[in-house]
Design an enzyme around this catalytic site. Structure first.
Site, mmCIF file in Angstrom:
data_model
loop_
_atom_site.group_PDB
_atom_site.id
_atom_site.type_symbol
_atom_site.label_atom_id
_atom_site.label_comp_id
_atom_site.label_asym_id
_atom_site.label_seq_id
_atom_site.Cartn_x
_atom_site.Cartn_y
_atom_site.Cartn_z
ATOM 1 N N GLY A 12 90.770 -32.400 -6.237
ATOM 2 C CA GLY A 12 89.910 -33.150 -5.343
ATOM 3 C C GLY A 12 88.934 -34.072 -6.050
ATOM 4 N N ILE A 18 89.528 -48.312 -12.467
ATOM 5 C CA ILE A 18 89.139 -49.269 -13.506
ATOM 6 C C ILE A 18 88.096 -48.590 -14.387
ATOM 7 C CG2 ILE A 18 87.986 -51.443 -14.032
ATOM 8 C CD1 ILE A 18 90.700 -51.955 -13.028
ATOM 9 N N GLY A 19 88.409 -48.490 -15.667
ATOM 10 C CA GLY A 19 87.489 -47.898 -16.621
ATOM 11 C C GLY A 19 87.089 -48.906 -17.680
ATOM 12 N N THR A 22 86.623 -48.641 -25.151
ATOM 13 C CA THR A 22 85.658 -48.757 -26.253
ATOM 14 C C THR A 22 86.316 -48.898 -27.624
ATOM 15 O OG1 THR A 22 85.500 -46.343 -26.519
ATOM 16 C CG2 THR A 22 83.986 -47.374 -24.960
ATOM 17 N N ASP A 46 86.029 -44.718 -21.411
ATOM 18 C CA ASP A 46 87.058 -44.126 -22.255
ATOM 19 C C ASP A 46 86.677 -44.244 -23.724
ATOM 20 O OD1 ASP A 46 90.037 -43.180 -22.452
ATOM 21 O OD2 ASP A 46 89.820 -44.783 -23.934
ATOM 22 N N TYR A 51 87.758 -43.402 -32.723
ATOM 23 C CA TYR A 51 87.141 -44.729 -32.659
ATOM 24 C C TYR A 51 85.858 -44.801 -33.484
ATOM 25 C CZ TYR A 51 90.157 -45.219 -28.500
ATOM 26 O OH TYR A 51 91.208 -45.245 -27.615
ATOM 27 N N LYS A 80 88.801 -37.966 -26.845
ATOM 28 C CA LYS A 80 90.117 -37.498 -27.274
ATOM 29 C C LYS A 80 90.060 -36.728 -28.590
ATOM 30 C CE LYS A 80 91.888 -41.869 -25.422
ATOM 31 N NZ LYS A 80 90.645 -42.648 -25.533
ATOM 32 N N HIS A 113 95.020 -37.144 -28.298
ATOM 33 C CA HIS A 113 95.149 -38.586 -28.508
ATOM 34 C C HIS A 113 96.579 -39.009 -28.857
ATOM 35 C CE1 HIS A 113 92.648 -42.295 -29.966
ATOM 36 N NE2 HIS A 113 93.733 -42.655 -29.311
ATOM 37 N N ASN A 165 99.738 -41.144 -25.330
ATOM 38 C CA ASN A 165 100.772 -41.569 -26.279
ATOM 39 C C ASN A 165 101.895 -40.537 -26.445
ATOM 40 O OD1 ASN A 165 99.549 -44.135 -27.188
ATOM 41 N ND2 ASN A 165 97.928 -42.783 -27.942
ATOM 42 N N SER A 215 95.509 -56.288 -25.812
ATOM 43 C CA SER A 215 94.796 -55.973 -27.057
ATOM 44 C C SER A 215 95.014 -57.050 -28.118
ATOM 45 C CB SER A 215 95.245 -54.604 -27.600
ATOM 46 O OG SER A 215 94.407 -54.173 -28.635
ATOM 47 N N SER A 269 86.058 -55.151 -23.096
ATOM 48 C CA SER A 269 85.429 -56.420 -23.427
ATOM 49 C C SER A 269 83.990 -56.132 -23.812
ATOM 50 C CB SER A 269 85.459 -57.388 -22.232
ATOM 51 O OG SER A 269 84.782 -58.593 -22.568
ATOM 52 N N ARG A 274 82.880 -61.258 -18.708
ATOM 53 C CA ARG A 274 84.230 -60.704 -18.573
ATOM 54 C C ARG A 274 84.191 -59.239 -18.150
ATOM 55 N NH1 ARG A 274 85.184 -64.211 -23.064
ATOM 56 N NH2 ARG A 274 84.884 -62.532 -24.583
#
Length: 324
Positions: A12, A18-19, A22, A46, A51, A80, A113, A165, A215, A269, A274
């Protein structure tokens, strides 16, 4: 065609379609971009240990939360488990490092990941051999790692767990234990992942698309290394023509195409204008002919950009997901 703002998850809970991505954002730049994204209305963020910018994301999110539990509940924060943590005994350590840097009591969605693994080298998330190849751990127990990730959910420190992935066979193995909340993979107009999306639809597993705009930063780096030509999705004639017809940006057209296919998107972005535009994609619709024109751009496997070949030696791992 109306597109809901959220995916309804099985318990639920709601995953914003839309996320905010980063990846490849330096910490100082990212922090300002997240401020702009929060102001624009993004609530799905995300991130990933790999990263190396979770602390910047955490600072911006916690500034906005300001200790207000109700505002924290508005957010859907994703991170991740990195390749260097892909062994059952390492899951707890890497998860807690992420949670500490993000400064959050709990994570909304925690993903494996990638299915392959690097060696654990303290202080180095991307350990390399002298020849530049990755220090691979070939003993990966993917199902064992998944079981440990599920324990994080049971502990209450994670609300949902999923994967990224992975191919259909790997996904099937994990589903035999427990179905992931979602699968995050590369999807865009040149690489539409039709077979995989059909399979996950049958399983009731939502797809979240990374690199939905292609990308370009990664494509430019890979082009310099490989000499391969990576088209700029934002400059494809079909995309430009449709954008002009709707008085929209090419990015908005690319995102809307995926949304109408039932795929969530995490565009990235750092430009405030943007950032706002990429979120404003629920108030227009592509018609049947436009959807068909965009669908015809699919190049199948040849359209993949993020093939992980920049991790030299990863393709030798038995769990490498993109073997041809």
């Amino acid at each position: 065609m109306s597109v809901p703002k959220y995916f309804e998850l099985e318990d639920g809970d709601r995953l914003p379609r839309i996320g905010f991505g980063t990846w490849q954002a330096p910490p100082d730049v990212l922090e300002k971009a997240v401020d702009a994204a929060l102001e624009a209305g993004y609530r799905h963020f995300d991130s990933a240990r790999a990263y190396e910018n979770e602390d910047a994301l955490g600072r911006a999110l916690n500034r906005w939360i300001g200790g207000d539990a109700a505002k924290r509940k508005e957010l859907f924060v994703v991170t991740k488990l990195p390749p260097s943590g892909n062994r059952p005994e390492s899951v707890e350590e890497y998860f807690e490092a992420s949670r500490r840097d993000l400064g959050l009591d709990y994570i909304d969605l925690y993903l494996i990941h990638v299915p392959f693994a690097f060696e654990h080298v303290p202080g180095d998330l991307h350990p390399k051999n002298p020849d530049g190849s990755m220090k691979m751990d070939y003993s990966t127990d993917l199902v064992g790692v998944w079981k440990e990730v599920l324990k994080l959910k049971k502990s209450g420190r994670v609300r949902h767990v999923g994967v990224s992935n992975m191919n259909e066979e790997q996904l099937s193995r994990l589903c035999a234990v427990e179905k992931p909340a979602c699968l995050q993979v590369e999807v865009h107009v040149l690489f539409q992942q039709k077979k995989l999306i059909a399979a996950t639809k049958q399983l009731g597993i939502p797809i979240v698309a990374y690199s939905p705009l292609g990308s370009k930063a990664l494509a430019d780096v890979l082009a310099a290394k490989t000499g391969r030509n990576y088209p700029n999705l934002l400059e494809l004639p079909t995309v430009l023509n449709i954008a002009k017809a709707h008085s929209r940006t090419p990015a908005q057209v690319l995102l809307r195409f995926l949304l109408q296919h039932g795929v969530a998107c995490i565009p990235k972005s750092t430009d405030p204008t943007r950032i706002q535009q990429n979120l404003s994609v629920l108030d227009f619709e592509l018609n049947k002919n436009e959807m068909q024109e965009l669908a015809a751009l699919d190049r199948g496997e040849d359209g993949r950009i993020c093939d992980f070949m920049f991790f030299v030696g990863a393709e030798k791992h038995t769990e490498f997901p993109f073997k041809k």
